[in-house]
Design a protein around this motif. Structure first.
Motif, PDB file in Angstrom:
ATOM      1  N   GLU A   1      12.083   9.466  61.689  1.00  0.00           N
ATOM      2  CA  GLU A   1      10.786   8.863  62.012  1.00  0.00           C
ATOM      3  C   GLU A   1       9.929   8.728  60.758  1.00  0.00           C
ATOM      4  O   GLU A   1       9.310   7.679  60.514  1.00  0.00           O
ATOM      5  CB  GLU A   1      10.077   9.741  63.054  1.00  0.00           C
ATOM      6  CG  GLU A   1       8.782   9.164  63.582  1.00  0.00           C
ATOM      7  CD  GLU A   1       8.174  10.067  64.644  1.00  0.00           C
ATOM      8  OE1 GLU A   1       6.963  10.313  64.550  1.00  0.00           O
ATOM      9  OE2 GLU A   1       8.902  10.513  65.544  1.00  0.00           O
ATOM     10  N   ALA A   2       9.926   9.818  59.952  1.00  0.00           N
ATOM     11  CA  ALA A   2       9.141   9.773  58.707  1.00  0.00           C
ATOM     12  C   ALA A   2       9.696   8.708  57.767  1.00  0.00           C
ATOM     13  O   ALA A   2       8.939   7.971  57.117  1.00  0.00           O
ATOM     14  CB  ALA A   2       9.152  11.141  58.033  1.00  0.00           C
TER      15      ALA A   2
ATOM     16  N   GLU B   1      15.972  17.702  66.387  1.00  0.00           N
ATOM     17  CA  GLU B   1      14.547  17.362  66.292  1.00  0.00           C
ATOM     18  C   GLU B   1      14.148  17.130  64.835  1.00  0.00           C
ATOM     19  O   GLU B   1      13.362  16.220  64.535  1.00  0.00           O
ATOM     20  CB  GLU B   1      13.698  18.472  66.922  1.00  0.00           C
ATOM     21  CG  GLU B   1      13.788  18.503  68.440  1.00  0.00           C
ATOM     22  CD  GLU B   1      13.064  19.705  69.054  1.00  0.00           C
ATOM     23  OE1 GLU B   1      12.614  20.600  68.292  1.00  0.00           O
ATOM     24  OE2 GLU B   1      12.955  19.737  70.281  1.00  0.00           O
ATOM     25  N   ASP B   2      14.703  17.976  63.945  1.00  0.00           N
ATOM     26  CA  ASP B   2      14.421  17.778  62.515  1.00  0.00           C
ATOM     27  C   ASP B   2      14.952  16.430  62.038  1.00  0.00           C
ATOM     28  O   ASP B   2      14.290  15.726  61.272  1.00  0.00           O
ATOM     29  CB  ASP B   2      15.044  18.899  61.677  1.00  0.00           C
ATOM     30  CG  ASP B   2      14.312  20.227  61.836  1.00  0.00           C
ATOM     31  OD1 ASP B   2      13.186  20.211  62.375  1.00  0.00           O
ATOM     32  OD2 ASP B   2      14.894  21.263  61.441  1.00  0.00           O
TER      33      ASP B   2
ATOM     34  N   ILE C   1      15.432  13.802  63.887  1.00  0.00           N
ATOM     35  CA  ILE C   1      14.581  12.746  64.486  1.00  0.00           C
ATOM     36  C   ILE C   1      13.280  12.620  63.705  1.00  0.00           C
ATOM     37  O   ILE C   1      12.818  11.507  63.383  1.00  0.00           O
ATOM     38  CB  ILE C   1      14.315  13.038  65.972  1.00  0.00           C
ATOM     39  CG1 ILE C   1      15.603  12.864  66.776  1.00  0.00           C
ATOM     40  CG2 ILE C   1      13.216  12.153  66.526  1.00  0.00           C
ATOM     41  CD1 ILE C   1      15.512  13.356  68.204  1.00  0.00           C
ATOM     42  N   ALA C   2      12.656  13.775  63.374  1.00  0.00           N
ATOM     43  CA  ALA C   2      11.400  13.746  62.622  1.00  0.00           C
ATOM     44  C   ALA C   2      11.616  13.125  61.244  1.00  0.00           C
ATOM     45  O   ALA C   2      10.788  12.331  60.758  1.00  0.00           O
ATOM     46  CB  ALA C   2      10.832  15.162  62.502  1.00  0.00           C
ATOM     47  N   SER C   3      12.743  13.484  60.616  1.00  0.00           N
ATOM     48  CA  SER C   3      13.044  12.930  59.298  1.00  0.00           C
ATOM     49  C   SER C   3      13.261  11.422  59.389  1.00  0.00           C
ATOM     50  O   SER C   3      12.762  10.660  58.546  1.00  0.00           O
ATOM     51  CB  SER C   3      14.288  13.615  58.729  1.00  0.00           C
ATOM     52  OG  SER C   3      14.671  13.022  57.513  1.00  0.00           O
TER      53      SER C   3
END
Length: 186
Positions: free
Chosen positions: A138-139, A131-132, A134-136
C-alpha cells in the motif's frame, strides 16, 4: 504283642477242627495234621523273624511315603511362595505399565496443547507478515501514485507555462504547484 495276636488267631482257628472227630490229637486226624503244619509254618515264620521283617518293610515304606509327603509339602510351599512372588511381580509390572500409559497420555495431551499453541503462533506470525506485506504494498502504491502525480503535474505545469507565461511567472507557478501537491500528499 504281634506274636500273641498271631497265637490267639491260630488257636481260635483250631476250634472248628476240634469238633471234627473222636480223637483230635491223632496223626490220623487230618485236621490235627493241618493244625500242626500250620503251627510249624507259623513257627518258621516267627523263627525267621518274618513279622519283624514285614513290619520293618512296612515301617520303611511308611517312612518313605512320609518323606515323599514331606518333600511334596515342601515343594508345594515353595511353589506357593514362587506363585506369590510372581503374582507380586505381575502386580508391580501391571502398576508400572499403568503408570507408563498414564504418563504417555499426559505427555500426548501436553504435546497436543503445545502443537495447538505453536500452530496459533505460526498463524498469527503469518497474518502479521501478510499485513506487513499489504502495508508495504500500500505504501509503495501510494508512493508510486504520488510520484506519478508529481510527474504529471510537472509536465502539465511545464506545458501551461510554456504556452502562457514568462519565465518568471512560470517559476512562481511551479513552486506553488509543488507546494500544493506536497501539502495534499502529506
Amino acid at each position: 504283642m504281634r506274636n500273641i495276636i498271631a497265637l490267639v488267631l491260630t488257636f481260635g482257628a483250631a476250634g472248628p477242627a476240634l469238633a471234627a472227630g473222636d480223637s483230635f490229637f491223632s496223626l490220623e486226624n487230618t485236621n490235627f495234621v493241618v493244625l500242626l503244619a500250620f503251627l510249624l509254618f507259623i513257627g518258621i515264620l516267627f523263627y525267621m523273624k518274618v513279622p519283624g521283617k514285614l513290619g520293618g518293610m512296612l515301617d520303611s515304606r511308611a517312612e518313605g511315603i512320609k518323606s515323599e509327603l514331606d518333600e511334596a509339602r515342601a515343594l508345594r510351599e515353595e511353589a506357593q511362595t514362587i506363585l506369590a512372588s510372581y503374582e507380586r511381580k505381575q502386580k508391580e509390572v501391571q502398576e508400572q505399565a499403568d503408570r507408563i500409559v498414564t504418563s504417555a497420555r499426559e505427555e500426548a495431551a501436553k504435546a497436543a496443547e503445545q502443537a495447538k499453541a505453536d500452530l496459533k503462533l505460526s498463524i498469527e506470525r503469518r497474518i502479521a507478515a501478510a499485513e506487513d506485506q499489504i502495508a508495504s504494498a500500500e505504501a509503495s502504491a501510494v508512493k508510486d501514485v504520488r510520484d506519478q502525480a508529481v510527474l504529471i503535474a510537472v509536465a502539465t505545469a511545464r506545458e501551461v507555462i510554456a504556452k502562457q507565461m514568462t519565465a518568471a511567472e512560470g517559476n512562481k507557478l511551479i513552486d506553488s504547484a509543488i507546494a500544493e501537491v506536497d501539502a495534499k500528499l502529506h
